[in-house]
Design a protein around this motif. Structure first.
Motif, mmCIF file in Angstrom:
data_model
loop_
_atom_site.group_PDB
_atom_site.id
_atom_site.type_symbol
_atom_site.label_atom_id
_atom_site.label_comp_id
_atom_site.label_asym_id
_atom_site.label_seq_id
_atom_site.Cartn_x
_atom_site.Cartn_y
_atom_site.Cartn_z
ATOM 1 N N SER A 47 0.851 -1.190 0.000
ATOM 2 C CA SER A 47 0.000 0.000 0.000
ATOM 3 C C SER A 47 0.886 1.238 0.000
ATOM 4 C CB SER A 47 -0.958 0.001 1.192
ATOM 5 O OG SER A 47 -0.262 -0.093 2.402
ATOM 6 N N ASP A 48 0.369 2.295 -0.622
ATOM 7 C CA ASP A 48 1.131 3.535 -0.705
ATOM 8 C C ASP A 48 0.953 4.349 0.581
ATOM 9 O OD1 ASP A 48 -1.352 4.821 -0.877
ATOM 10 O OD2 ASP A 48 -1.177 5.253 -3.018
ATOM 11 N N GLY A 49 1.515 5.538 0.622
ATOM 12 C CA GLY A 49 1.452 6.384 1.806
ATOM 13 C C GLY A 49 0.046 6.769 2.222
ATOM 14 N N ASP A 52 -3.682 3.304 -0.247
ATOM 15 C CA ASP A 52 -4.220 2.669 -1.457
ATOM 16 C C ASP A 52 -3.265 1.571 -1.921
ATOM 17 O OD1 ASP A 52 -6.431 4.367 -1.501
ATOM 18 O OD2 ASP A 52 -5.411 5.851 -2.755
ATOM 19 N N ILE A 54 -0.702 -0.651 -4.090
ATOM 20 C CA ILE A 54 0.391 -0.362 -5.019
ATOM 21 C C ILE A 54 1.089 -1.687 -5.313
ATOM 22 C CG2 ILE A 54 2.009 0.182 -3.167
ATOM 23 C CD1 ILE A 54 3.284 2.264 -5.027
ATOM 24 N N THR A 56 4.597 -3.278 -6.977
ATOM 25 C CA THR A 56 5.955 -2.999 -7.430
ATOM 26 C C THR A 56 6.415 -4.175 -8.280
ATOM 27 O OG1 THR A 56 6.394 -1.749 -5.413
ATOM 28 C CG2 THR A 56 8.305 -2.434 -6.707
ATOM 29 N N LYS A 65 6.077 0.803 -10.896
ATOM 30 C CA LYS A 65 4.978 0.610 -9.956
ATOM 31 C C LYS A 65 3.656 0.713 -10.695
ATOM 32 C CE LYS A 65 7.658 2.480 -6.126
ATOM 33 N NZ LYS A 65 7.941 1.237 -5.483
ATOM 34 N N LEU A 67 0.153 2.098 -9.651
ATOM 35 C CA LEU A 67 -0.552 2.861 -8.626
ATOM 36 C C LEU A 67 -2.052 2.754 -8.868
ATOM 37 C CD1 LEU A 67 1.666 6.079 -8.873
ATOM 38 C CD2 LEU A 67 2.046 4.073 -7.440
ATOM 39 N N HIS A 74 -9.678 3.067 0.316
ATOM 40 C CA HIS A 74 -8.436 2.360 -0.011
ATOM 41 C C HIS A 74 -8.664 0.994 -0.657
ATOM 42 C CE1 HIS A 74 -6.760 5.624 2.226
ATOM 43 N NE2 HIS A 74 -7.390 5.247 3.311
#
Length: 157
Positions: A47-49, A52, A54, A56, A65, A67, A74
């Protein structure tokens, strides 16, 4: 007559379910991970910052990535964006980035606050998603864009 109509409706609705289940959807990040790993790409779901999803992954040694956007709480996302950034020793000129954007239809590029290049490509998976074949085609196009962009900016590992 009613029995035949009911039987026909049952056949139509039951055959639609498997097709829908095979669609790649942003609301199901696992469906994207499955496509990537099935094509021998590494795929790490996190999960991103903002919380949500993500993913890689890598192509020919370059990390990219995926996104997720237009998410509700989320999850239940609608769109994704392929994204790659580069930390170059020398600042790239805005003219170089503009030349890319002017000559390329897919994969928009820009410079971050430190003058490093970023390239992105959006994929709309809303309203039912897309077939695995079409998502795979988008992924292949993305990796082609990455290769061309890296050559354009003179990136070497």
């Amino acid at each position: 007559m009613k029995t035949k109509l009911l039987a026909l409706l049952l056949v139509i609705t039951s055959s639609a379910v498997p097709a829908a289940a095979q669609m790649v959807q942003a609301r199901d990040p696992g469906s994207i991970v499955s496509i990537l790993t099935g094509l021998d790409y590494p795929a790490e779901l996190g999960s991103d910052g903002a919380g949500d999803p993500i993913i890689t992954s890598k192509h020919d040694g370059s990390t990219f990535k995926i996104l997720f956007y237009n998410c509700t709480n989320h999850k239940d996302c609608a769109t994704v964006q392929f994204h790659s950034s580069y930390d170059l020793d020398e600042t790239l000129s805005l003219d170089k980035i503009n030349a890319w954007n002017k000559s390329q239809r897919f994969g928009r590029a820009y410079l971050d606050g430190e003058g490093d290049p970023i390239i992105q490509m959006d994929v709309d998976l809303d309203d039912g998603g897309m077939s695995k074949a079409l998502f795979t085609d988008n992924l292949e196009y993305w990796t082609s864009v990455l290769d061309q962009f890296e050559e354009h900016i003179g990136y070497t590992e």
